[in-house]
Design an enzyme around this catalytic site. Structure first.
Site, PDB file in Angstrom:
ATOM      1  N   HIS A 265      -2.645   0.756  -1.390  1.00 43.95           N
ATOM      2  CA  HIS A 265      -3.189  -0.236  -0.463  1.00 43.95           C
ATOM      3  C   HIS A 265      -2.871   0.168   0.983  1.00 43.95           C
ATOM      4  O   HIS A 265      -3.763   0.260   1.824  1.00 43.95           O
ATOM      5  CB  HIS A 265      -2.592  -1.620  -0.776  1.00 43.95           C
ATOM      6  CG  HIS A 265      -3.097  -2.709   0.109  1.00 43.95           C
ATOM      7  ND1 HIS A 265      -4.110  -3.561  -0.267  1.00 43.95           N
ATOM      8  CD2 HIS A 265      -2.766  -3.082   1.366  1.00 43.95           C
ATOM      9  CE1 HIS A 265      -4.364  -4.413   0.724  1.00 43.95           C
ATOM     10  NE2 HIS A 265      -3.554  -4.138   1.728  1.00 43.95           N
ATOM     11  N   GLU A 266      -1.600   0.419   1.236  1.00 45.16           N
ATOM     12  CA  GLU A 266      -1.204   0.780   2.601  1.00 45.16           C
ATOM     13  C   GLU A 266      -1.799   2.126   3.000  1.00 45.16           C
ATOM     14  O   GLU A 266      -2.135   2.341   4.174  1.00 45.16           O
ATOM     15  CB  GLU A 266       0.324   0.785   2.743  1.00 45.16           C
ATOM     16  CG  GLU A 266       1.002  -0.552   2.427  1.00 45.16           C
ATOM     17  CD  GLU A 266       0.417  -1.764   3.154  1.00 45.16           C
ATOM     18  OE1 GLU A 266      -0.093  -1.602   4.281  1.00 45.16           O
ATOM     19  OE2 GLU A 266       0.453  -2.876   2.573  1.00 45.16           O
ATOM     20  N   HIS A 269      -5.090   1.532   4.554  1.00 47.39           N
ATOM     21  CA  HIS A 269      -4.939   1.130   5.964  1.00 47.39           C
ATOM     22  C   HIS A 269      -4.596   2.348   6.823  1.00 47.39           C
ATOM     23  O   HIS A 269      -5.053   2.487   7.952  1.00 47.39           O
ATOM     24  CB  HIS A 269      -3.817   0.099   6.099  1.00 47.39           C
ATOM     25  CG  HIS A 269      -4.178  -1.286   5.646  1.00 47.39           C
ATOM     26  ND1 HIS A 269      -5.251  -1.975   6.149  1.00 47.39           N
ATOM     27  CD2 HIS A 269      -3.598  -2.116   4.744  1.00 47.39           C
ATOM     28  CE1 HIS A 269      -5.326  -3.186   5.578  1.00 47.39           C
ATOM     29  NE2 HIS A 269      -4.331  -3.284   4.712  1.00 47.39           N
ATOM     30  N   GLU A 295      -9.082  -4.513   5.840  1.00 48.92           N
ATOM     31  CA  GLU A 295      -8.772  -4.783   4.432  1.00 48.92           C
ATOM     32  C   GLU A 295      -9.790  -4.102   3.514  1.00 48.92           C
ATOM     33  O   GLU A 295      -9.470  -3.746   2.382  1.00 48.92           O
ATOM     34  CB  GLU A 295      -8.723  -6.295   4.208  1.00 48.92           C
ATOM     35  CG  GLU A 295      -7.983  -6.734   2.970  1.00 48.92           C
ATOM     36  CD  GLU A 295      -6.481  -6.461   2.990  1.00 48.92           C
ATOM     37  OE1 GLU A 295      -5.958  -5.934   3.989  1.00 48.92           O
ATOM     38  OE2 GLU A 295      -5.826  -6.769   1.973  1.00 48.92           O
TER      39      GLU A 295
HETATM   40 ZN    ZN Z   1      -3.877  -5.053   3.624  1.00 51.64          ZN
END
Ligand code: ZN
Length: 501
Positions: A265-266, A269, A295
């Protein structure tokens, strides 16, 4: 005019440097700072924030922006970076100067008290300890929204802080389409025989978890010359410059999936942050990026890619090599179904891909009621439980696993939650567009290759920084508006197959 722009750039470079210093202090606080540093660190951060605000809201900045009005024009070309620079500086200047200093101070004071009260209330699972603080924050938030201004719905003013240009009515439209199909789908899945993921809760050596995560980070293209990963209690991404993007993860010996998918997830980003051109950093062209777009990039890698069968065709044999004990005899099908197990649970941050959005609907409904004074803070726990029953069909046993679970409201962040689901919707819209343009992407993923997808996201999404809002970028990338259709189809196909519905 050239002089005015040069002067504005010099001031904003300093404003930005102070912001980066704050971000570094904050990163350090979450990763390496000993607990004894907390009190002094809070003062140091507050001082930098005050200096940054004073520098940016000085009358000179207003005068320079006035002189630059003509250069900015009314509808600047996205490629005209000077005009875009002025436009975005003006948006942020107007926002910063619209709020009276008294209100800014009251909000800062109220949130710092509320955060402590929220922690204690959650610990004691007692909403009444937090209620007076939240009442105060709701009142101040309404006042803030009135100062910021709106046309249709007071919630528009708050949403705009996190999702620039987005309107409440638009979110309602997108969410209505999702609710209609996802609420019954979750119900059907809940009634189907459950998937077994017991082997994922066995012991996974922490060092090997870290090493495997690093292998995947390198493979998807996280540039370690311009970034690093550390550990923290709550995973996050922060970027100090084009050349320095930090992510964190957390590792649980008996829950491999939690740490791994946090890393992915990170990483999504982080690829976004590393993909923003160097010349946009330290300028308003990266300030206030759409959180939905951000996101979409984290969910793309975490879920659309990372929880796909194709991804694990390549990576499962490598994972088994690292963890031959817990994964002995686990084949691709069993593994794929286990990492996509759906379970109705109380805590949003633990929720799976499918039920996650239902948690967001609860919060979006309640926030609108609070800021329009249709719901009294005292009645919030009951309203929360009723919404959980309506969407998920389960009712929390106490406030800690119900209304007190999220930190957002204690920080005064009302209007933030919808961006999570908007990001989910966009992740699939963007991925499908990437595959339309490059049909080889799914096959590459099966072979552990990610360059085509990463470069596509870089050229079509990351390179623009904060220049486009979610609606503008989506139009540009897909040729259409924000559309929940592709995301609904993706979820229905995936979970009907996994749960054999
Ligand atoms: Zn996030």
């Amino acid at each position: 005019m050239g002089d005015a722009l040069q002067r504005l750039r010099a001031i904003i470079a300093d404003v930005s440097a102070l912001g980066t210093a704050e971000a570094i202090l904050s990163w350090d606080q979450e990763t390496y700072m000993p607990p004894g540093g907390a009190e002094a660190r809070a003062r140091h951060r507050a001082a930098l924030a005050r200096l940054r605000h004073e520098l940016f809201t000085a009358p000179e900045v207003g005068e320079l922006l006035e002189q630059l009005r003509e250069r900015e024009g009314t509808d600047p070309d996205p490629e005209d970076l000077d005009a875009q620079y002025i436009r975005r500086a003006r948006i942020h200047y107007e926002r910063s100067t619209k709020l009276p200093a008294r209100l800014v101070q009251e909000l800062a004071h109220a949130t710092s008290l509320a955060k402590d009260a929220w922690r204690a209330a959650r610990q004691a699972s007692d909403f009444s300890q937090f209620a007076p603080h939240l009442e105060r924050l709701v009142a101040l938030t309404i006042e803030k929204a009135e100062h910021l201004g709106y046309r249709e719905h007071i919630y528009d003013a708050l949403l705009d802080l996190y999702e620039p240009g987005m309107k409440t009515a638009e979110v309602e439209r997108v969410f209505a389409g999702l609710k209609e199909r996802l609420v019954p789908l979750v119900q059907q899945v809940a009634e189907a025989p459950q998937v077994d993921d017991g082997f994922l809760k066995e012991h996974f050596d922490p060092q090997a978890q870290w090493d495997f995560g690093m292998d995947v980070l390198r493979a998807i293209g996280f540039d370690l010359h311009r970034g690093r990963q550390d550990q923290s209690a709550h995973p996050f991404t922060t970027s100090f410059s084009h050349g320095d993007v930090r992510i964190t993860t957390r590792i649980f010996p008996n829950d491999w999936a939690s740490g791994f998918f946090s890393t992915l997830h990170e990483a999504g980003h982080a690829l976004h942050a590393q993909g923003i051109p160097a010349e946009l950093y330290d300028t308003p062209l990266v300030w206030g990026k759409s959180l939905g777009i951000s996101e979409s990039q984290s969910r793309l890698w975490e879920n659309v890619v990372g929880r796909s069968r194709g991804f694990w065709e390549f990576w499962l044999p490598r994972l088994v090599q690292r963890f031959p004990g817990p994964l002995a005899g686990v084949d691709l099908d069993r593994f794929y179904r286990a990492i996509n197990r759906v379970e109705r649970t109380f805590i949003r941050t633990d929720a799976d891909e499918l039920t996650y959005n239902l948690h967001i609907f609860v919060r979006f409904d309640l926030e609108r009621l609070l800021v329009t004074r249709q719901l009294d803070v005292r009645d919030l726990p009951g309203a929360w439980n009723a919404k959980m029953q309506e969407y998920l069909g389960i009712v929390p046993r106490n406030d800690a696993e119900g209304v007190l679970q999220d930190i957002h409201w204690s920080m005064g962040a009302i209007g933030y939650f919808p961006t999570y689901t908007l990001g989910n919707v966009l992740s699939v819209q963007y991925y499908e567009q990437a595959v339309r343009e490059h049909p080889e992407i799914p096959d590459e993923i099966r072979h552990g290759k990610f360059d085509t997808l990463r470069i596509w996201t870089n050229q079509r999404i990351h390179r623009w920084g904060a220049i486009f809002n979610a609606a503008e970028l989506t139009q540009r990338v897909t040729g259409g508006p924000l559309d929940s259709g592709p995301y609904i189809r993706y979820l229905e196909e995936k979970y009907r197959e996994i749960y054999r519905l």
